[in-house]
Design an enzyme around this catalytic site. Structure first.
Site, PDB file in Angstrom:
ATOM      1  N   LYS A  65       0.830  -1.210   0.000  1.00 29.93           N
ATOM      2  CA  LYS A  65       0.000   0.000   0.000  1.00 29.93           C
ATOM      3  C   LYS A  65       0.870   1.268   0.000  1.00 29.93           C
ATOM      4  CE  LYS A  65      -3.340  -2.847  -0.087  1.00 29.93           C
ATOM      5  NZ  LYS A  65      -4.170  -3.408   0.956  1.00 29.93           N
TER       6      LYS A  65
HETATM    7  C1  LIG Z   1      -5.094  -4.558   1.371  1.00 33.91           C
HETATM    8  C2  LIG Z   1      -6.579  -4.553   1.370  1.00 33.91           C
HETATM    9  C3  LIG Z   1      -7.332  -4.987   2.472  1.00 33.91           C
HETATM   10  C4  LIG Z   1      -6.742  -5.691   3.648  1.00 33.91           C
HETATM   11  O1  LIG Z   1      -5.716  -5.062   4.259  1.00 33.91           O
HETATM   12  P1  LIG Z   1      -4.630  -5.915   5.111  1.00 33.91           P
HETATM   13  O2  LIG Z   1      -3.864  -4.816   5.801  1.00 33.91           O
HETATM   14  O3  LIG Z   1      -3.813  -6.678   4.138  1.00 33.91           O
HETATM   15  O4  LIG Z   1      -5.373  -6.768   6.070  1.00 33.91           O
HETATM   16  C5  LIG Z   1      -8.705  -4.825   2.421  1.00 33.91           C
HETATM   17  N1  LIG Z   1      -9.324  -4.312   1.347  1.00 33.91           N
HETATM   18  C6  LIG Z   1      -8.648  -3.927   0.249  1.00 33.91           C
HETATM   19  C7  LIG Z   1      -9.392  -3.356  -0.904  1.00 33.91           C
HETATM   20  C8  LIG Z   1      -7.256  -4.044   0.228  1.00 33.91           C
HETATM   21  O5  LIG Z   1      -6.586  -3.699  -0.879  1.00 33.91           O
END
Ligand SMILES: *Cc1c(COP(=O)(O)O)cnc(C)c1O
Length: 394
Positions: free
Chosen positions: A199
């Protein structure tokens, strides 16, 4: 579906011989390392002052009133569902085109995710289809800012208001984006962020819920700490041992080490967003000349945060070959996502099937995520476009 970036799909020998360009990657600099080391040397490794500092920094950046930091974006989604009181018999509308966690959080609470289709040109939830999926049991809508572009929040807010629903933004892709001048974090009742290494900014694992509701923030603070009414530091300050568990919660706490990394990373986010937007604009220009691969549409009034750069191939029949060819050339393309209702778990547990969300299903066959991250430069971008042209033979 999620691939750890430091362990891309088994590189073939030819892949290993050239620099592998992943679709997304964290950037850790010396000051990030120093911030974590300082936390390690401090009195608090978890539930200390750095957690509140990180929450305040994200609030200052997004314009939200309260931030509740937790151990992952998935935990943040779960906390949001808990804060809304989602339970058995409740339905929550989620877009089909998203990561599974968006729907899983509803199931954790015993609720039922109901899948809505997406607009074919943006892959954002289609408010008209969401409206069609509302029943007397519907309690909330989770909007996903797919790839980093905010959804149509005016339409979604109207829909939520008319039917008395809560609106949640899964903004795991869109930290730093905005809709008609309003920042992501202030567009829904609850906004969820993830700090996974792919991210915009990372804490290793981590997440946060932003909200303007003090009641929901308090509820989520309890939820991340077993449902206990005070945390360790509050008891220490008050000089008491007594605490009460007032509801069922989890250990979803984030550590001070992670929070220190998050605050350090957040300071660089504005320049990283600028870099992502410049690279995306350069992709747009280069791809304008390639009819066989078309970028997703961006709606007027949206400031895109570009977590992902996604193209649609004109011919869905060639996606597998193009994917394999680009991987051979060391280009870490990916596919986001298999529509959630097509996963075997959902087909078994919720009797979902192909045909439920035809636009998301059709899109899945022809989408390709091209590399985009703050560690890339324009030469990397040009290498991707060159390889794509070669594979498409245009
Ligand atoms: C990355 C992501 C999540 C989950 O996040 P984590 O930190 O990996 O648990 C949820 N929704 C979307 C759309 C994502 O891209």
């Amino acid at each position: 579906m999620k691939q750890r970036l430091d362990t891309p799909l088994m590189p073939s020998p030819s892949e290993a011989s050239v620099a592998f360009l992943p679709y997304g990657r964290q950037r850790i600099e010396e000051d990030d390392i120093a911030a974590v080391v300082a936390a390690l040397r401090s009195d608090w490794l978890t539930t200390g002052p750095r957690v509140g500092e990180f929450e305040a920094a994200v609030c200052a950046f997004t314009g939200a009133q309260y931030g509740v930091a937790v151990s992952s974006g998935t935990a943040a989604l779960h906390a949001a569902m808990h804060a809304l009181g989602i339970g058995p018999g409740d339905e929550v509308i989620v877009p089909a085109m998203t990561f599974a966690a968006t729907a899983n959080c509803v199931v954790y609470q015993g609720g039922t995710p109901v899948f809505a289709d997406v607009a074919p040109d943006t892959l954002l939830i289609d408010p008209t289809d969401a409206a069609r999926k509302i029943t007397p049991r519907t309690r909330a809508i989770i909007a996903v800012d797919y790839a980093g572009q905010p959804c149509d929040y005016d339409a979604l807010r109207d829909l939520a208001q008319i039917h008395g629903l809560a609106l949640v933004a899964d903004a795991c892709h869109s930290l730093g984006g905005s809709y008609k001048g309003r920042g992501v974090g202030t567009l829904a009742d609850l906004t969820v962020f993830s700090f996974h290494p792919v991210k915009h900014i990372t804490t290793g694992e981590g997440g946060m819920v932003a909200t303007d509701s003090p009641e929901m923030a308090a509820r989520m603070r309890r939820f991340r700490n077993h449902g206990i009414d005070t945390d360790h530091r509050q008891r220490e300050t008050a000089g008491t041992w007594a605490y009460q568990m007032v509801e069922l919660g989890y250990n979803y706490r984030i550590t001070d080490l992670q929070a220190a990394l998050g605050t350090s990373q957040l300071a660089k986010l504005p320049s990283w967003l600028e870099k992502r937007r410049k690279l995306a604009a350069a992709y747009d220009v280069a791809l304008a000349k390639i009819a066989a691969a078309c970028p997703l549409a961006v709606r007027l009034g949206n400031e895109h945060a570009y977590h992902l750069y996604v193209v649609r191939l004109a011919d869905s029949g060639v996606r597998g070959r193009i994917f394999a060819g680009l991987r051979q050339q060391g280009i870490g393309v990916n596919v986001h996502y298999l529509p959630v209702h097509l996963h075997p778990y959902y087909r078994d547990a919720f009797r979902t099937a192909p045909g439920l969300c035809p636009k998301a299903e059709a899109a899945y066959d022809c989408i390709l995520t091209l590399p985009l991250h703050q560690g890339m430069d324009e030469a990397d971008m040009a290498r991707v476009v060159g390889a794509l042209k070669q594979e498409l033979a245009v």
